[in-house]
Structure formats: C-alpha cells, structure tokens
Write a protein that holds these residues in place. Structure first.
Motif, PDB file in Angstrom:
ATOM      1  N   THR A  72       0.954  -1.115  -0.166  1.00 18.27           N
ATOM      2  CA  THR A  72       0.053   0.013  -0.085  1.00 18.27           C
ATOM      3  C   THR A  72       1.000   1.318  -0.093  1.00 18.27           C
ATOM      4  O   THR A  72       0.323   2.294  -0.138  1.00 18.27           O
ATOM      5  CB  THR A  72      -0.934   0.034   1.143  1.00 18.27           C
ATOM      6  N   VAL A  73       2.142   1.120   0.161  1.00 18.38           N
ATOM      7  CA  VAL A  73       2.919   2.162   0.317  1.00 18.38           C
ATOM      8  C   VAL A  73       3.552   2.443  -0.995  1.00 18.38           C
ATOM      9  O   VAL A  73       4.431   2.025  -1.714  1.00 18.38           O
ATOM     10  CB  VAL A  73       4.106   2.138   1.540  1.00 18.38           C
ATOM     11  N   LYS A  74       3.116   3.734  -1.719  1.00 20.70           N
ATOM     12  CA  LYS A  74       3.646   4.101  -2.985  1.00 20.70           C
ATOM     13  C   LYS A  74       4.428   5.610  -2.827  1.00 20.70           C
ATOM     14  O   LYS A  74       3.884   6.546  -2.839  1.00 20.70           O
ATOM     15  CB  LYS A  74       2.560   4.204  -4.053  1.00 20.70           C
ATOM     16  N   LEU A  75       5.709   5.197  -2.601  1.00 18.35           N
ATOM     17  CA  LEU A  75       6.499   6.672  -2.274  1.00 18.35           C
ATOM     18  C   LEU A  75       6.599   7.372  -3.519  1.00 18.35           C
ATOM     19  O   LEU A  75       6.710   8.574  -3.038  1.00 18.35           O
ATOM     20  CB  LEU A  75       7.768   5.990  -1.619  1.00 18.35           C
ATOM     21  N   ASP A  76       6.746   6.954  -4.607  1.00 17.47           N
ATOM     22  CA  ASP A  76       6.758   7.878  -5.628  1.00 17.47           C
ATOM     23  C   ASP A  76       5.479   8.717  -5.858  1.00 17.47           C
ATOM     24  O   ASP A  76       5.684  10.081  -5.943  1.00 17.47           O
ATOM     25  CB  ASP A  76       6.694   7.009  -7.072  1.00 17.47           C
ATOM     26  N   HIS A  77       4.403   8.017  -5.564  1.00 10.88           N
ATOM     27  CA  HIS A  77       3.109   8.736  -5.581  1.00 10.88           C
ATOM     28  C   HIS A  77       3.233   9.765  -4.376  1.00 10.88           C
ATOM     29  O   HIS A  77       2.593  10.930  -4.662  1.00 10.88           O
ATOM     30  CB  HIS A  77       1.976   7.831  -5.220  1.00 10.88           C
ATOM     31  N   ILE A  78       3.526   9.414  -3.181  1.00  8.41           N
ATOM     32  CA  ILE A  78       3.478  10.401  -2.036  1.00  8.41           C
ATOM     33  C   ILE A  78       4.354  11.820  -2.415  1.00  8.41           C
ATOM     34  O   ILE A  78       4.071  12.723  -2.268  1.00  8.41           O
ATOM     35  CB  ILE A  78       4.071   9.631  -0.953  1.00  8.41           C
ATOM     36  N   LYS A  79       5.437  11.243  -3.023  1.00  9.12           N
ATOM     37  CA  LYS A  79       6.367  12.459  -3.412  1.00  9.12           C
ATOM     38  C   LYS A  79       5.691  13.278  -4.499  1.00  9.12           C
ATOM     39  O   LYS A  79       5.876  14.473  -4.246  1.00  9.12           O
ATOM     40  CB  LYS A  79       7.877  12.021  -3.929  1.00  9.12           C
ATOM     41  N   ARG A  80       5.426  12.737  -5.629  1.00  6.01           N
ATOM     42  CA  ARG A  80       4.585  13.440  -6.583  1.00  6.01           C
ATOM     43  C   ARG A  80       3.427  14.496  -5.917  1.00  6.01           C
ATOM     44  O   ARG A  80       3.416  15.664  -6.397  1.00  6.01           O
ATOM     45  CB  ARG A  80       4.022  12.868  -7.569  1.00  6.01           C
ATOM     46  N   HIS A  81       2.799  14.080  -5.027  1.00  6.07           N
ATOM     47  CA  HIS A  81       1.559  14.644  -4.379  1.00  6.07           C
ATOM     48  C   HIS A  81       2.351  15.761  -3.873  1.00  6.07           C
ATOM     49  O   HIS A  81       1.660  16.868  -3.854  1.00  6.07           O
ATOM     50  CB  HIS A  81       1.035  13.707  -3.486  1.00  6.07           C
ATOM     51  N   TYR A  82       3.147  15.615  -2.841  1.00  8.65           N
ATOM     52  CA  TYR A  82       3.644  16.881  -2.063  1.00  8.65           C
ATOM     53  C   TYR A  82       4.446  17.948  -2.937  1.00  8.65           C
ATOM     54  O   TYR A  82       4.149  19.103  -2.794  1.00  8.65           O
ATOM     55  CB  TYR A  82       4.532  16.292  -1.157  1.00  8.65           C
ATOM     56  N   TYR A  83       5.178  17.262  -3.746  1.00  5.18           N
ATOM     57  CA  TYR A  83       6.062  18.282  -4.390  1.00  5.18           C
ATOM     58  C   TYR A  83       5.631  19.090  -5.589  1.00  5.18           C
ATOM     59  O   TYR A  83       5.790  20.185  -6.051  1.00  5.18           O
ATOM     60  CB  TYR A  83       7.483  17.696  -4.812  1.00  5.18           C
ATOM     61  N   ILE A  84       4.511  18.438  -5.939  1.00  7.60           N
ATOM     62  CA  ILE A  84       3.819  18.969  -7.273  1.00  7.60           C
ATOM     63  C   ILE A  84       2.500  19.809  -6.731  1.00  7.60           C
ATOM     64  O   ILE A  84       2.233  20.850  -7.534  1.00  7.60           O
ATOM     65  CB  ILE A  84       3.223  18.122  -8.262  1.00  7.60           C
ATOM     66  N   THR A  85       1.885  19.632  -5.547  1.00  3.21           N
ATOM     67  CA  THR A  85       0.794  20.257  -5.254  1.00  3.21           C
ATOM     68  C   THR A  85       0.969  21.598  -4.327  1.00  3.21           C
ATOM     69  O   THR A  85       0.286  22.452  -4.154  1.00  3.21           O
ATOM     70  CB  THR A  85      -0.384  19.441  -4.424  1.00  3.21           C
ATOM     71  N   HIS A  86       2.098  21.539  -3.936  1.00  6.68           N
ATOM     72  CA  HIS A  86       2.377  22.641  -2.944  1.00  6.68           C
ATOM     73  C   HIS A  86       3.415  23.903  -3.753  1.00  6.68           C
ATOM     74  O   HIS A  86       4.329  23.941  -3.386  1.00  6.68           O
ATOM     75  CB  HIS A  86       3.074  22.390  -1.610  1.00  6.68           C
ATOM     76  N   ASP A  87       2.495  24.440  -4.545  1.00  5.43           N
ATOM     77  CA  ASP A  87       3.335  25.477  -5.331  1.00  5.43           C
ATOM     78  C   ASP A  87       3.942  26.494  -4.651  1.00  5.43           C
ATOM     79  O   ASP A  87       5.124  27.092  -5.223  1.00  5.43           O
ATOM     80  CB  ASP A  87       2.278  26.198  -6.189  1.00  5.43           C
ATOM     81  N   ASP A  88       3.406  26.964  -3.483  1.00  4.60           N
ATOM     82  CA  ASP A  88       4.081  28.116  -2.766  1.00  4.60           C
ATOM     83  C   ASP A  88       5.521  27.682  -2.040  1.00  4.60           C
ATOM     84  O   ASP A  88       6.167  28.419  -1.714  1.00  4.60           O
ATOM     85  CB  ASP A  88       3.117  28.611  -1.686  1.00  4.60           C
ATOM     86  N   ILE A  89       5.384  26.306  -1.809  1.00  4.24           N
ATOM     87  CA  ILE A  89       6.546  25.775  -1.319  1.00  4.24           C
ATOM     88  C   ILE A  89       7.803  25.188  -2.191  1.00  4.24           C
ATOM     89  O   ILE A  89       8.753  25.474  -2.073  1.00  4.24           O
ATOM     90  CB  ILE A  89       6.327  24.618  -0.037  1.00  4.24           C
ATOM     91  N   ASN A  90       7.367  24.715  -3.383  1.00  2.39           N
ATOM     92  CA  ASN A  90       8.128  24.200  -4.322  1.00  2.39           C
ATOM     93  C   ASN A  90       7.386  24.818  -5.930  1.00  2.39           C
ATOM     94  O   ASN A  90       7.064  24.066  -6.483  1.00  2.39           O
ATOM     95  CB  ASN A  90       8.028  22.518  -4.267  1.00  2.39           C
ATOM     96  N   PRO A  91       7.771  25.919  -6.104  1.00  2.96           N
ATOM     97  CA  PRO A  91       7.283  26.385  -7.166  1.00  2.96           C
ATOM     98  C   PRO A  91       7.631  25.947  -8.670  1.00  2.96           C
ATOM     99  O   PRO A  91       6.888  25.811  -9.560  1.00  2.96           O
ATOM    100  CB  PRO A  91       7.519  27.984  -7.362  1.00  2.96           C
ATOM    101  N   THR A  92       8.946  25.023  -8.715  1.00  5.89           N
ATOM    102  CA  THR A  92       9.318  24.577  -9.826  1.00  5.89           C
ATOM    103  C   THR A  92       8.688  23.254 -10.063  1.00  5.89           C
ATOM    104  O   THR A  92       8.827  22.585 -11.155  1.00  5.89           O
ATOM    105  CB  THR A  92      11.006  24.231  -9.671  1.00  5.89           C
TER     106      THR A  92
END
Length: 225
Positions: free
Chosen positions: A184-204
C-alpha cells in the motif's frame, strides 16, 4: 486543540494529503499562528476510532497491558497519541507551512525532541506499548513512512532523518513489513503529491529522485517481542 481562529482557505485544498494506507488527512488553517494543522486521519483511523474503541474491539492486543494502578492501558495510548500528534504528526506541517522563522524553529525543535524521545522509548520495546502494535503505532507510521522522502526536505525538517535513528528506523521497517502494509506504500506517488501540489513551497514542481531507502533490510526487532 489549537488556539486561534481556524478557517478554510484555498491553500487548504493543496494541503489535503493522500495516505500510503488508503485513508486521507485534511489540514485546516490557523489564522492567529499562520499555520496549517493536520486534522485526525479519516477513514481507517477516523476520529471516532479512539484507542478506547480499539481496546474494546481487540482486547487480546492489549492483554496484560495495564497502568501502574492496575487500570486498563488504553488511556495511556490515547495520551501518547495526543503527544505524538501535536509534536510529530502535526509538527511536520507546523514546520512546513510556517510563515515566520520563529514559528518554524519552534516546530522543528519540538518535532525532533519528540523523535528523540520516541527513539529512546523504542530501545527496549518492539512497539510503543510493548510486544504488540496498537492504533497509536499506525498513527505514527503514516508520518514516519513519509518523513525522509518528503518532510525532511520539502518541509525543512532536516536536523536528522528517520534512518539516522537506529530504533525508530528499525521500528518503521518492522511496521512496513507487517502483512498487508508494504504493497500500500507508494513513495513515488507520495512524493509527487507533495512536491507538485504545494506550489508556494516548491514552485518549480521538481520531484526529487531520492532517498534510496531500503525498507526491506533486516530490522532485528523480533528480539524485543
């Protein structure tokens, strides 16, 4: 639980997080502290599923687990969860969404003080309350499993990694290898979710490749059972 006015915000939607074990958590915004706070997990570990309820449903998991005065041990579990939640589960978001240096540093210090205590607690017990895992362990797991991949870098919780804690890392691997959990642990999905959706923290929106974390290596915690 938190002081100050709590309000909905467009930014809250970007802070709604998918969990590695098929339930989600939601953040609310604290206007006074200018922080997002993670609400209790919904679904598998809903707000209604307290440690007391877990005790009643699965008494065998708590057998022999009592407080010093002989009472059933589930209130201690709920107390431990409240401490872990504020300083660890919620602490990573207090740090990550902080908008001042003072608030950020306070959150990070409390977070790592709590992690230090947890690592010491797990030195001589397999799980938080002995030889059997309980709900509190899984509430902690959902933060630990994402810590090195997301919170360490993305939320600037970078004093130490979970892999740097010998007992916490072994404990994490132990829980991860529990039947039905690893797939059930999909680290690639978890990373994409955080790094892509938080534009103010990770604008690139660049998603890091690492860390290269071996969660299947021996943990050696069976000796504590």
């Amino acid at each position: 639980m938190h002081s100050g006015k709590t309000e909905r915000s467009p930014r809250m939607a970007r802070a709604t997080r998918s969990s590695p074990v098929s339930f989600r958590t939601v953040s609310t915004y604290n206007a006074r502290e200018r922080l997002f706070h993670e609400d209790k997990p919904m679904g598998l570990m809903s707000a209604e599923q307290t440690a007391e309820g877990e005790f009643r449903r699965q008494p065998d998991a708590f057998r022999g687990w009592v407080t010093a005065d002989g009472r059933s041990g589930y209130p201690a579990a709920e107390g431990r969860y409240r401490l872990d939640y504020e300083n660890v589960n919620d602490g990573v978001y207090r740090a990550g969404f902080a908008t001042s240096q003072q608030v950020y540093e306070r959150a990070v210090r409390r977070l790592f003080d709590a992690l230090d205590r947890l690592d010491a607690r797990l030195r001589d017990r397999r799980y938080l309350f002995g030889s059997r895992f309980v709900e509190t362990d899984w509430r902690l797991f959902v933060t630990l499993i994402r810590f090195d991949a997301v919170y360490h870098g993305h939320f600037k919780c970078n004093l130490r990694r979970i892999v740097d804690y010998p007992n916490l890392f072994g404990y994490l691997k132990d829980l991860y290898r529990t039947d039905g959990i690893a797939h059930t642990v999909k680290l690639d999905h978890i990373k994409r979710h955080y790094y892509i959706t938080h534009d103010d923290i990770n604008p690139t929106r660049i998603v890091p490749l690492g860390p290269d974390q071996d969660l299947r290596s021996p943990h050696g915690r069976e000796r504590l059972s």
